[in-house]
Design an enzyme around this catalytic site. Structure first.
Site, short mmCIF file in Angstrom:
data_model
loop_
_atom_site.label_atom_id
_atom_site.label_comp_id
_atom_site.label_asym_id
_atom_site.label_seq_id
_atom_site.Cartn_x
_atom_site.Cartn_y
_atom_site.Cartn_z
N ASN A 211 0.84 -1.23 -0.03
CA ASN A 211 -0.12 0.05 -0.04
C ASN A 211 1.02 1.22 0.12
O ASN A 211 1.91 1.13 -0.18
CB ASN A 211 -0.97 -0.12 1.18
N LYS A 290 9.04 -16.50 -10.73
CA LYS A 290 8.17 -15.65 -11.38
C LYS A 290 7.04 -16.31 -12.10
O LYS A 290 7.07 -17.06 -12.92
CB LYS A 290 8.94 -14.87 -12.56
#
Ligand code: PMT
Length: 399
Positions: A211, A290
């Site tokens: 955030n 990934k």
């Protein structure tokens, strides 16, 4: 005499309220402090240097480039001499100059050159005070650590009624007294642990959920607690700001890491403040490699993170006084009170983050502090100044 021996520069800028400065200087002198007066050119249209010299008992300074005055005491020396520089009245013009760091006369130069506390007593037409430019400039000054005293509400010299009157001399003397009183350290001998910044919940080796928390509010609390005498532990998620000197800093990434560090430190703390914006959920599995693109949609499975502050507040032995934050975009009071109760906190700082320029990743903030039986609203100011008020409020509740 509360101001005995203190050194105050009264800086007068050009507004009609300058007429109150003779009284202000007399009231300050009654407190047996030393006062030197600096005037801008436009201030001299409203009150004469002779009047100010008579009441202060000192020559008035008004020019950066006055060789005779420089021979006596370099004007810039006032910047080092002062314990406090009070700009009264502070017009919208000088406020704008201060906000941008302009130093084009003696007074504005002193303001940049001083290590002393600087306070302003705004005075102007109510429309000028309400103008977004003035409000923006005041926010900048507050986040630069300057004190803003007033303005008051009422009838103005121009006939308007509203907010913009300079505070009365006796009110300003009160503010000077509290700004200059010897600092008390109510948290001396106490240990305060604070969480700050965001957490990062990894999805794979290169991606994470997080955030916009910058850490500024939590780091401000750490600095304030240190200033008030505490030993401070700061548990920080990844941020780009530097930690204040003299505190014990732990770096963490995820909520689980933050919880482990918080529980390690909580039982040896007198106060625990959870200012971090902790991710409520994390990935059920962190991919070792990934994650590759697969089709048009992707589903992530998230699991709930531990509620750090609720765990701290539920400690049965050596439980610290526990303070949470609640960042909300709607129903701020209702949600904050819900968290105060459900997480069994002693206090919560409700943070309305729906307003631009406040909350996440900004320099300023506004909070409402809630206890189970009391509340206090703290208006917009710089996060450091606000943090000091919050920590003082917490300290006042300890035995
Ligand atoms: O870092 P800045 O950019 O300066 O911004 C400051 C801030 C907006 C992040 C800060 O003022 C603030 O409001 N922090 C709380 C952020 C938040 O999202 O709180 P919350 O409502 O999700 O959580 C309530 C309380 O529980 C908080 O004390 C939080 O630290 C704590 N919590 C939440 C979830 C969790 N898993 N564990 C927790 O301890």
């Amino acid at each position: 005499m509360n101001l005995s021996g203190k050194k105050i520069v009264v800086g007068i800028s050009g507004g009609i309220a300058a007429y109150k400065c003779a009284e202000l200087v007399r009231r300050l002198k009654d407190q047996q402090c030393e006062v030197k007066v600096v005037m801008t050119d436009s201030a001299k249209h409203f009150i004469t240097p002779l009047t100010m010299q008579a009441v202060s008992g000192e020559p008035v300074s008004d020019s950066l480039l006055d060789p005779s005055a420089e021979a006596a005491m370099g004007h810039i020396e006032f910047a080092k001499w002062a314990d406090l520089i009070l700009i009264a009245p502070a017009t919208s013009n000088i406020i704008a100059k201060m906000a941008t760091g302009i130093a084009d006369d003696l007074l504005t130069t002193l303001i940049l050159a001083t290590p002393a506390k600087v306070a302003i007593a705004p005075a102007m037409n109510q429309q000028m005070f309400a103008h977004p430019a003035t409000q923006r400039n005041l926010k900048t000054l507050a986040s630069d650590g300057m004190a803003i005293w007033g303005p008051g509400q009422g009838e103005q010299a121009c006939g308007d009624i509203g907010k913009g009157r300079m505070l009365e001399p006796n009110e300003l003397v009160e503010f000077c007294t509290s700004a200059l009183k010897p600092s008390v350290q109510p948290l001396l001998g106490k240990v305060v642990t604070i969480t700050a910044g965001p957490t990062r919940e990894a999805l794979d080796p290169v991606r994470f959920i997080s955030n916009h928390s910058s850490g500024k509010m939590g780091y401000g609390l750490a600095e304030a607690a240190k200033k008030l005498g505490a030993t401070v532990n700061l548990i920080s998620g990844p941020v780009k700001i530097n930690a204040p000197n003299g505190i014990n800093l732990s770096h963490v990434n995820s909520a689980v890491e933050m919880r482990d560090e918080a529980l390690r430190l909580a039982t040896e703390s007198d106060i625990f403040i959870g200012c971090a914006a902790v991710a409520d959920y994390r990935a059920a599995d962190i991919a070792e490699q990934k994650i590759k693109k697969q089709g048009d949609e992707m589903t992530l499975t998230l699991v709930k993170n531990p509620d750090i502050i609720a765990e701290v507040a539920s400690l049965t032995r050596n439980r610290p006084y526990t303070v949470g934050f609640a960042a909300e975009t709607q129903n701020v009071e209702q949600y904050a009170l819900g968290k105060l109760k459900n997480k069994k906190l002693d206090m919560i700082c409700a943070n309305d983050v729906s307003q631009a320029g406040l909350g996440f990743n900004s320099d300023n903030n506004a909070l409402t502090l809630f206890w189970h039986d009391e509340q206090i609203s703290l208006p917009t100011s710089g996060k450091k100044e606000l943090a000091l008020t919050v920590v003082k409020a917490i300290a006042s509740k300890l035995d």
